[in-house]
Scaffold this motif. Sequence first.
Motif, PDB file in Angstrom:
ATOM      1  N   ASP A  88       0.818  -1.215   0.000  1.00 10.92           N
ATOM      2  CA  ASP A  88       0.000   0.000   0.000  1.00 10.92           C
ATOM      3  C   ASP A  88       0.856   1.272   0.000  1.00 10.92           C
ATOM      4  O   ASP A  88       0.684   2.161   0.827  1.00 10.92           O
ATOM      5  N   PHE A  89       1.798   1.325  -0.922  1.00  9.89           N
ATOM      6  CA  PHE A  89       2.681   2.491  -1.067  1.00  9.89           C
ATOM      7  C   PHE A  89       3.448   2.796   0.218  1.00  9.89           C
ATOM      8  O   PHE A  89       3.626   3.953   0.602  1.00  9.89           O
ATOM      9  N   GLY A  90       3.883   1.741   0.901  1.00  9.25           N
ATOM     10  CA  GLY A  90       4.668   1.907   2.128  1.00  9.25           C
ATOM     11  C   GLY A  90       3.829   2.075   3.383  1.00  9.25           C
ATOM     12  O   GLY A  90       4.383   2.236   4.475  1.00  9.25           O
ATOM     13  N   ARG A  91       2.518   2.001   3.267  1.00 11.97           N
ATOM     14  CA  ARG A  91       1.640   2.189   4.431  1.00 11.97           C
ATOM     15  C   ARG A  91       1.554   0.936   5.302  1.00 11.97           C
ATOM     16  O   ARG A  91       1.113   1.005   6.435  1.00 11.97           O
ATOM     17  N   THR A  92       1.924  -0.226   4.755  1.00 12.71           N
ATOM     18  CA  THR A  92       2.002  -1.469   5.520  1.00 12.71           C
ATOM     19  C   THR A  92       3.444  -1.933   5.491  1.00 12.71           C
ATOM     20  O   THR A  92       4.030  -2.106   4.414  1.00 12.71           O
ATOM     21  N   HIS A  93       4.018  -2.122   6.684  1.00 10.45           N
ATOM     22  CA  HIS A  93       5.420  -2.535   6.749  1.00 10.45           C
ATOM     23  C   HIS A  93       5.652  -3.459   7.935  1.00 10.45           C
ATOM     24  O   HIS A  93       5.172  -3.159   9.021  1.00 10.45           O
ATOM     25  N   PRO A  94       6.374  -4.552   7.734  1.00 14.11           N
ATOM     26  CA  PRO A  94       6.816  -5.034   6.439  1.00 14.11           C
ATOM     27  C   PRO A  94       5.653  -5.588   5.633  1.00 14.11           C
ATOM     28  O   PRO A  94       4.573  -5.832   6.163  1.00 14.11           O
ATOM     29  N   SER A  95       5.912  -5.792   4.344  1.00 13.08           N
ATOM     30  CA  SER A  95       4.930  -6.377   3.433  1.00 13.08           C
ATOM     31  C   SER A  95       5.582  -7.585   2.771  1.00 13.08           C
ATOM     32  O   SER A  95       6.801  -7.781   2.884  1.00 13.08           O
ATOM     33  N   LEU A  96       4.790  -8.373   2.066  1.00 13.80           N
ATOM     34  CA  LEU A  96       5.376  -9.492   1.334  1.00 13.80           C
ATOM     35  C   LEU A  96       6.399  -8.985   0.336  1.00 13.80           C
ATOM     36  O   LEU A  96       7.488  -9.548   0.204  1.00 13.80           O
ATOM     37  N   GLY A  97       6.074  -7.907  -0.357  1.00 15.67           N
ATOM     38  CA  GLY A  97       7.019  -7.321  -1.307  1.00 15.67           C
ATOM     39  C   GLY A  97       8.330  -6.923  -0.656  1.00 15.67           C
ATOM     40  O   GLY A  97       9.403  -7.186  -1.200  1.00 15.67           O
ATOM     41  N   SER A  98       8.260  -6.318   0.524  1.00 12.23           N
ATOM     42  CA  SER A  98       9.517  -5.918   1.192  1.00 12.23           C
ATOM     43  C   SER A  98      10.294  -7.133   1.689  1.00 12.23           C
ATOM     44  O   SER A  98      11.521  -7.129   1.670  1.00 12.23           O
ATOM     45  N   LEU A  99       9.595  -8.186   2.104  1.00 18.24           N
ATOM     46  CA  LEU A  99      10.287  -9.402   2.534  1.00 18.24           C
ATOM     47  C   LEU A  99      11.048 -10.030   1.373  1.00 18.24           C
ATOM     48  O   LEU A  99      12.159 -10.547   1.547  1.00 18.24           O
ATOM     49  N   LEU A 100      10.474  -9.979   0.177  1.00 20.08           N
ATOM     50  CA  LEU A 100      11.097 -10.586  -1.000  1.00 20.08           C
ATOM     51  C   LEU A 100      11.880  -9.578  -1.838  1.00 20.08           C
ATOM     52  O   LEU A 100      12.390  -9.919  -2.898  1.00 20.08           O
ATOM     53  N   THR A 101      11.994  -8.342  -1.354  1.00 17.91           N
ATOM     54  CA  THR A 101      12.702  -7.251  -2.040  1.00 17.91           C
ATOM     55  C   THR A 101      12.259  -7.106  -3.499  1.00 17.91           C
ATOM     56  O   THR A 101      13.075  -7.126  -4.415  1.00 17.91           O
ATOM     57  N   CYS A 102      10.950  -6.977  -3.682  1.00 19.98           N
ATOM     58  CA  CYS A 102      10.397  -6.763  -5.012  1.00 19.98           C
ATOM     59  C   CYS A 102       9.014  -6.143  -4.858  1.00 19.98           C
ATOM     60  O   CYS A 102       8.534  -5.957  -3.743  1.00 19.98           O
ATOM     61  N   SER A 103       8.398  -5.838  -5.965  1.00 18.82           N
ATOM     62  CA  SER A 103       6.993  -5.451  -5.930  1.00 18.82           C
ATOM     63  C   SER A 103       6.169  -6.721  -5.980  1.00 18.82           C
ATOM     64  O   SER A 103       6.533  -7.692  -6.643  1.00 18.82           O
ATOM     65  N   ALA A 104       5.046  -6.710  -5.278  1.00 16.41           N
ATOM     66  CA  ALA A 104       4.147  -7.861  -5.279  1.00 16.41           C
ATOM     67  C   ALA A 104       2.731  -7.330  -5.446  1.00 16.41           C
ATOM     68  O   ALA A 104       2.398  -6.255  -4.954  1.00 16.41           O
ATOM     69  N   ASP A 105       1.907  -8.101  -6.142  1.00 16.80           N
ATOM     70  CA  ASP A 105       0.513  -7.715  -6.301  1.00 16.80           C
ATOM     71  C   ASP A 105      -0.361  -8.943  -6.133  1.00 16.80           C
ATOM     72  O   ASP A 105       0.013 -10.043  -6.532  1.00 16.80           O
ATOM     73  N   ILE A 106      -1.499  -8.748  -5.523  1.00 14.93           N
ATOM     74  CA  ILE A 106      -2.413  -9.849  -5.242  1.00 14.93           C
ATOM     75  C   ILE A 106      -3.395  -9.983  -6.405  1.00 14.93           C
ATOM     76  O   ILE A 106      -3.980  -8.999  -6.844  1.00 14.93           O
ATOM     77  N   LEU A 107      -3.517 -11.201  -6.920  1.00 16.49           N
ATOM     78  CA  LEU A 107      -4.390 -11.461  -8.060  1.00 16.49           C
ATOM     79  C   LEU A 107      -5.690 -12.126  -7.642  1.00 16.49           C
ATOM     80  O   LEU A 107      -6.712 -11.963  -8.303  1.00 16.49           O
ATOM     81  N   GLN A 108      -5.645 -12.892  -6.567  1.00 14.39           N
ATOM     82  CA  GLN A 108      -6.834 -13.596  -6.071  1.00 14.39           C
ATOM     83  C   GLN A 108      -6.681 -13.784  -4.575  1.00 14.39           C
ATOM     84  O   GLN A 108      -5.579 -14.036  -4.085  1.00 14.39           O
ATOM     85  N   LEU A 109      -7.791 -13.689  -3.848  1.00 17.81           N
ATOM     86  CA  LEU A 109      -7.780 -13.845  -2.399  1.00 17.81           C
ATOM     87  C   LEU A 109      -9.011 -14.626  -1.972  1.00 17.81           C
ATOM     88  O   LEU A 109     -10.134 -14.266  -2.329  1.00 17.81           O
ATOM     89  N   ASP A 110      -8.798 -15.696  -1.231  1.00 18.60           N
ATOM     90  CA  ASP A 110      -9.888 -16.510  -0.707  1.00 18.60           C
ATOM     91  C   ASP A 110      -9.730 -16.680   0.794  1.00 18.60           C
ATOM     92  O   ASP A 110      -8.618 -16.903   1.279  1.00 18.60           O
ATOM     93  N   VAL A 111     -10.842 -16.575   1.517  1.00 17.04           N
ATOM     94  CA  VAL A 111     -10.860 -16.864   2.944  1.00 17.04           C
ATOM     95  C   VAL A 111     -11.049 -18.371   3.085  1.00 17.04           C
ATOM     96  O   VAL A 111     -11.991 -18.941   2.536  1.00 17.04           O
ATOM     97  N   LEU A 112     -10.140 -19.036   3.828  1.00 14.78           N
ATOM     98  CA  LEU A 112     -10.240 -20.471   4.034  1.00 14.78           C
ATOM     99  C   LEU A 112     -10.971 -20.805   5.325  1.00 14.78           C
ATOM    100  O   LEU A 112     -11.581 -21.864   5.433  1.00 14.78           O
ATOM    101  N   GLY A 113     -10.864 -19.920   6.327  1.00 18.03           N
ATOM    102  CA  GLY A 113     -11.540 -20.199   7.580  1.00 18.03           C
ATOM    103  C   GLY A 113     -11.353 -19.104   8.604  1.00 18.03           C
ATOM    104  O   GLY A 113     -10.487 -18.238   8.468  1.00 18.03           O
ATOM    105  N   ILE A 114     -12.186 -19.170   9.647  1.00 17.57           N
ATOM    106  CA  ILE A 114     -12.137 -18.232  10.770  1.00 17.57           C
ATOM    107  C   ILE A 114     -12.134 -19.068  12.039  1.00 17.57           C
ATOM    108  O   ILE A 114     -12.940 -19.992  12.178  1.00 17.57           O
ATOM    109  N   GLN A 115     -11.225 -18.745  12.938  1.00 15.36           N
ATOM    110  CA  GLN A 115     -11.113 -19.499  14.189  1.00 15.36           C
ATOM    111  C   GLN A 115     -11.208 -18.548  15.372  1.00 15.36           C
ATOM    112  O   GLN A 115     -10.492 -17.557  15.435  1.00 15.36           O
ATOM    113  N   ASN A 116     -12.079 -18.865  16.328  1.00 13.45           N
ATOM    114  CA  ASN A 116     -12.207 -18.083  17.545  1.00 13.45           C
ATOM    115  C   ASN A 116     -11.186 -18.627  18.547  1.00 13.45           C
ATOM    116  O   ASN A 116     -11.241 -19.785  18.926  1.00 13.45           O
TER     117      ASN A 116
END
Length: 120
Positions: A88-116
Amino acid sequence: EQDYRKSYRCVVWLSRPCTVKDVEDKVNSVRELVIAQKTPIRVLHRRTLLTRPRTIFSLHGQLINEHYMTLDLVTQAGTYVKEFVHGDFGRTHPSLGSLLTCSADILQLDVLGIQNQQEP
Protein backbone atom coordinates in the motif's frame (compact mmCIF):
# COMPACT_ATOMS: atom_id res chain seq x y z
CA GLU A 1 -12.53 -9.08 16.69
CA GLN A 2 -9.01 -9.43 18.16
CA ASP A 3 -9.74 -12.98 19.37
CA TYR A 4 -10.23 -14.33 15.86
CA ARG A 5 -7.67 -15.69 13.43
CA LYS A 6 -8.41 -15.84 9.74
CA SER A 7 -6.86 -18.19 7.20
CA TYR A 8 -6.40 -17.08 3.60
CA ARG A 9 -4.99 -18.35 0.33
CA CYS A 10 -3.96 -15.94 -2.37
CA VAL A 11 -2.28 -15.89 -5.75
CA VAL A 12 0.50 -13.32 -5.99
CA TRP A 13 2.51 -11.81 -8.85
CA LEU A 14 6.17 -10.93 -8.14
CA SER A 15 8.08 -8.30 -10.11
CA ARG A 16 11.38 -10.15 -10.04
CA PRO A 17 12.21 -13.80 -10.60
CA CYS A 18 12.12 -15.57 -7.22
CA THR A 19 13.59 -18.94 -6.30
CA VAL A 20 12.39 -21.67 -3.97
CA LYS A 21 15.24 -20.60 -1.65
CA ASP A 22 13.92 -17.01 -1.60
CA VAL A 23 10.48 -18.24 -0.57
CA GLU A 24 11.82 -20.72 2.01
CA ASP A 25 14.24 -18.22 3.60
CA LYS A 26 12.20 -15.01 3.45
CA VAL A 27 8.58 -16.17 3.66
CA ASN A 28 8.12 -19.70 4.96
CA SER A 29 10.48 -19.19 7.89
CA VAL A 30 8.40 -16.28 9.23
CA ARG A 31 6.37 -16.83 12.41
CA GLU A 32 4.45 -14.27 14.49
CA LEU A 33 5.31 -11.34 12.23
CA VAL A 34 4.02 -8.06 13.70
CA ILE A 35 3.26 -5.53 10.98
CA ALA A 36 2.27 -1.87 11.19
CA GLN A 37 -0.71 -1.04 8.98
CA LYS A 38 -1.87 2.48 8.35
CA THR A 39 -5.49 2.66 7.31
CA PRO A 40 -5.42 1.57 3.66
CA ILE A 41 -6.00 4.14 0.96
CA ARG A 42 -8.93 2.09 -0.42
CA VAL A 43 -10.90 2.41 2.87
CA LEU A 44 -9.62 5.77 4.11
CA HIS A 45 -12.87 7.51 3.13
CA ARG A 46 -14.77 5.39 5.69
CA ARG A 47 -12.18 4.52 8.36
CA THR A 48 -10.17 6.63 10.79
CA LEU A 49 -6.53 7.23 9.87
CA LEU A 50 -4.60 5.10 12.35
CA THR A 51 -1.55 2.87 12.40
CA ARG A 52 -2.59 -0.53 13.70
CA PRO A 53 -0.27 -3.34 14.76
CA ARG A 54 -1.42 -6.67 13.33
CA THR A 55 0.08 -10.13 13.62
CA ILE A 56 0.67 -12.56 10.78
CA PHE A 57 0.84 -15.87 12.63
CA SER A 58 2.11 -17.96 9.73
CA LEU A 59 3.04 -17.67 6.07
CA HIS A 60 3.56 -20.44 3.54
CA GLY A 61 4.42 -19.64 -0.04
CA GLN A 62 4.76 -21.99 -2.96
CA LEU A 63 6.07 -20.88 -6.33
CA ILE A 64 3.95 -21.56 -9.38
CA ASN A 65 6.80 -20.21 -11.51
CA GLU A 66 9.46 -17.57 -10.89
CA HIS A 67 6.96 -14.67 -11.05
CA TYR A 68 3.84 -16.23 -9.47
CA MET A 69 3.18 -17.91 -6.16
CA THR A 70 0.40 -19.10 -3.93
CA LEU A 71 0.51 -17.81 -0.37
CA ASP A 72 -1.31 -19.31 2.60
CA LEU A 73 -1.43 -17.13 5.68
CA VAL A 74 -3.07 -17.03 9.08
CA THR A 75 -3.64 -13.53 10.41
CA GLN A 76 -5.08 -11.64 13.31
CA ALA A 77 -8.62 -10.50 12.53
CA GLY A 78 -8.59 -6.99 11.14
CA THR A 79 -5.47 -7.47 9.04
CA TYR A 80 -5.72 -5.99 5.57
CA VAL A 81 -4.29 -8.89 3.55
CA LYS A 82 -4.22 -7.18 0.15
CA GLU A 83 -2.19 -4.35 1.64
CA PHE A 84 0.14 -6.80 3.39
CA VAL A 85 0.96 -8.30 0.00
CA HIS A 86 1.61 -5.10 -1.96
CA GLY A 87 2.54 -2.72 0.86
CA ASP A 88 0.00 0.00 0.00
CA PHE A 89 2.68 2.49 -1.07
CA GLY A 90 4.67 1.91 2.13
CA ARG A 91 1.64 2.19 4.43
CA THR A 92 2.00 -1.47 5.52
CA HIS A 93 5.42 -2.54 6.75
CA PRO A 94 6.82 -5.03 6.44
CA SER A 95 4.93 -6.38 3.43
CA LEU A 96 5.38 -9.49 1.33
CA GLY A 97 7.02 -7.32 -1.31
CA SER A 98 9.52 -5.92 1.19
CA LEU A 99 10.29 -9.40 2.53
CA LEU A 100 11.10 -10.59 -1.00
CA THR A 101 12.70 -7.25 -2.04
CA CYS A 102 10.40 -6.76 -5.01
CA SER A 103 6.99 -5.45 -5.93
CA ALA A 104 4.15 -7.86 -5.28
CA ASP A 105 0.51 -7.72 -6.30
CA ILE A 106 -2.41 -9.85 -5.24
CA LEU A 107 -4.39 -11.46 -8.06
CA GLN A 108 -6.83 -13.60 -6.07
CA LEU A 109 -7.78 -13.84 -2.40
CA ASP A 110 -9.89 -16.51 -0.71
CA VAL A 111 -10.86 -16.86 2.94
CA LEU A 112 -10.24 -20.47 4.03
CA GLY A 113 -11.54 -20.20 7.58
CA ILE A 114 -12.14 -18.23 10.77
CA GLN A 115 -11.11 -19.50 14.19
CA ASN A 116 -12.21 -18.08 17.55
CA GLN A 117 -9.20 -18.23 19.89
CA GLN A 118 -11.41 -18.35 22.99
CA GLU A 119 -13.11 -21.60 22.00
CA PRO A 120 -11.57 -24.75 23.54
